[in-house]
Design an enzyme around this catalytic site. Sequence first.
Site, PDB file in Angstrom:
ATOM      1  N   GLN A   1     -29.395  35.642  13.426  1.00  0.00           N
ATOM      2  CA  GLN A   1     -30.370  36.094  12.429  1.00  0.00           C
ATOM      3  C   GLN A   1     -30.137  37.536  11.987  1.00  0.00           C
ATOM      4  O   GLN A   1     -30.658  37.950  10.953  1.00  0.00           O
ATOM      5  CB  GLN A   1     -31.801  35.969  12.980  1.00  0.00           C
ATOM      6  CG  GLN A   1     -32.226  34.534  13.192  1.00  0.00           C
ATOM      7  CD  GLN A   1     -33.659  34.467  13.679  1.00  0.00           C
ATOM      8  OE1 GLN A   1     -33.904  34.550  14.869  1.00  0.00           O
ATOM      9  NE2 GLN A   1     -34.603  34.340  12.777  1.00  0.00           N
TER      10      GLN A   1
ATOM     11  N   HIS B   1     -30.991  28.305  16.756  1.00  0.00           N
ATOM     12  CA  HIS B   1     -30.253  29.266  15.919  1.00  0.00           C
ATOM     13  C   HIS B   1     -28.811  29.433  16.411  1.00  0.00           C
ATOM     14  O   HIS B   1     -27.894  29.659  15.616  1.00  0.00           O
ATOM     15  CB  HIS B   1     -30.935  30.639  15.933  1.00  0.00           C
ATOM     16  CG  HIS B   1     -32.099  30.753  14.999  1.00  0.00           C
ATOM     17  ND1 HIS B   1     -31.974  30.602  13.636  1.00  0.00           N
ATOM     18  CD2 HIS B   1     -33.415  31.014  15.223  1.00  0.00           C
ATOM     19  CE1 HIS B   1     -33.172  30.774  13.070  1.00  0.00           C
ATOM     20  NE2 HIS B   1     -34.065  31.014  14.014  1.00  0.00           N
TER      21      HIS B   1
ATOM     22  N   HIS C   1     -36.643  26.921  19.717  1.00  0.00           N
ATOM     23  CA  HIS C   1     -36.429  27.343  18.324  1.00  0.00           C
ATOM     24  C   HIS C   1     -35.265  28.334  18.250  1.00  0.00           C
ATOM     25  O   HIS C   1     -34.369  28.199  17.394  1.00  0.00           O
ATOM     26  CB  HIS C   1     -37.729  27.972  17.791  1.00  0.00           C
ATOM     27  CG  HIS C   1     -37.617  28.562  16.428  1.00  0.00           C
ATOM     28  ND1 HIS C   1     -38.271  28.050  15.335  1.00  0.00           N
ATOM     29  CD2 HIS C   1     -36.907  29.639  15.955  1.00  0.00           C
ATOM     30  CE1 HIS C   1     -37.974  28.773  14.267  1.00  0.00           C
ATOM     31  NE2 HIS C   1     -37.155  29.750  14.614  1.00  0.00           N
ATOM     32  N   GLU C   2     -35.254  29.313  19.160  1.00  0.00           N
ATOM     33  CA  GLU C   2     -34.187  30.326  19.130  1.00  0.00           C
ATOM     34  C   GLU C   2     -32.843  29.729  19.540  1.00  0.00           C
ATOM     35  O   GLU C   2     -31.799  30.075  18.972  1.00  0.00           O
ATOM     36  CB  GLU C   2     -34.543  31.513  20.036  1.00  0.00           C
ATOM     37  CG  GLU C   2     -35.822  32.253  19.661  1.00  0.00           C
ATOM     38  CD  GLU C   2     -35.878  32.682  18.203  1.00  0.00           C
ATOM     39  OE1 GLU C   2     -34.825  32.951  17.610  1.00  0.00           O
ATOM     40  OE2 GLU C   2     -36.994  32.730  17.648  1.00  0.00           O
TER      41      GLU C   2
ATOM     42  N   GLY D   1     -39.545  36.063  18.510  1.00  0.00           N
ATOM     43  CA  GLY D   1     -38.224  35.714  19.009  1.00  0.00           C
ATOM     44  C   GLY D   1     -37.194  36.027  17.946  1.00  0.00           C
ATOM     45  O   GLY D   1     -37.500  36.003  16.743  1.00  0.00           O
TER      46      GLY D   1
ATOM     47  N   CYS E   1     -40.351  31.177  10.956  1.00  0.00           N
ATOM     48  CA  CYS E   1     -39.058  31.786  11.281  1.00  0.00           C
ATOM     49  C   CYS E   1     -38.822  32.978  10.363  1.00  0.00           C
ATOM     50  O   CYS E   1     -39.024  32.861   9.150  1.00  0.00           O
ATOM     51  CB  CYS E   1     -37.959  30.741  11.084  1.00  0.00           C
ATOM     52  SG  CYS E   1     -36.306  31.342  11.470  1.00  0.00           S
ATOM     53  N   LEU E   2     -38.399  34.101  10.922  1.00  0.00           N
ATOM     54  CA  LEU E   2     -38.117  35.289  10.099  1.00  0.00           C
ATOM     55  C   LEU E   2     -37.000  35.002   9.088  1.00  0.00           C
ATOM     56  O   LEU E   2     -36.909  35.675   8.069  1.00  0.00           O
ATOM     57  CB  LEU E   2     -37.733  36.475  10.982  1.00  0.00           C
ATOM     58  CG  LEU E   2     -38.828  36.981  11.935  1.00  0.00           C
ATOM     59  CD1 LEU E   2     -38.266  38.080  12.841  1.00  0.00           C
ATOM     60  CD2 LEU E   2     -40.039  37.492  11.167  1.00  0.00           C
TER      61      LEU E   2
END
Length: 179
Positions: free
Chosen positions: A50, A140, A136-137, A45, A94-95
Amino acid sequence: MILPIYTLGDSVLRQKAEILSAKTPELDQLIKDMFETMYQADGIGLAAPQIGRSMDLIVLDISAMKEGRATSPMVLINPEFLDKQGACSMEEGCLSVPGINEFVDRPEIITLKYQDENFNTRTETFSGMMARVIQHEYDHLQGTLFVDYLSAFKKTLLKNRIRDIQRGTVDVDYLLAEK
Ligand code: ZN
């Protein structure tokens, strides 16, 4: 085009993202670039903040995971929760927070209203891994990172790693935005 990924400590990850109003060629290209960036980084995702864009836009694809085999890649624009139910604990990463994987409690089943890549409004209920990734996304887009949910004790244990991420002195196999 692969886009650099912003990490913990970058202010764009702490802003509330802006609602999108129309499909444009630029937006279509950005969506393509976000998928390319996410796949290259082995992510499941990716939210627009991000990659440094404060926009209500998420791409996701969990089809490479056992639980997600029957799913397709998705674009979520302007998502909002209509309902949340249950609770479960799952490990997240998470990236934007490379090298940290921790369990987080979240609702188990969610009903989401969103627009797809053609700005058609949809309402869908998700559970399991899909519900987890979407929440989670979605965070962000609100300026929240999963590590915000960790206990003070956990944060203390992770403080060196968090400091390294904030300084940009981490080694990852994907492109990071400059600090
Ligand atoms: Zn993330």
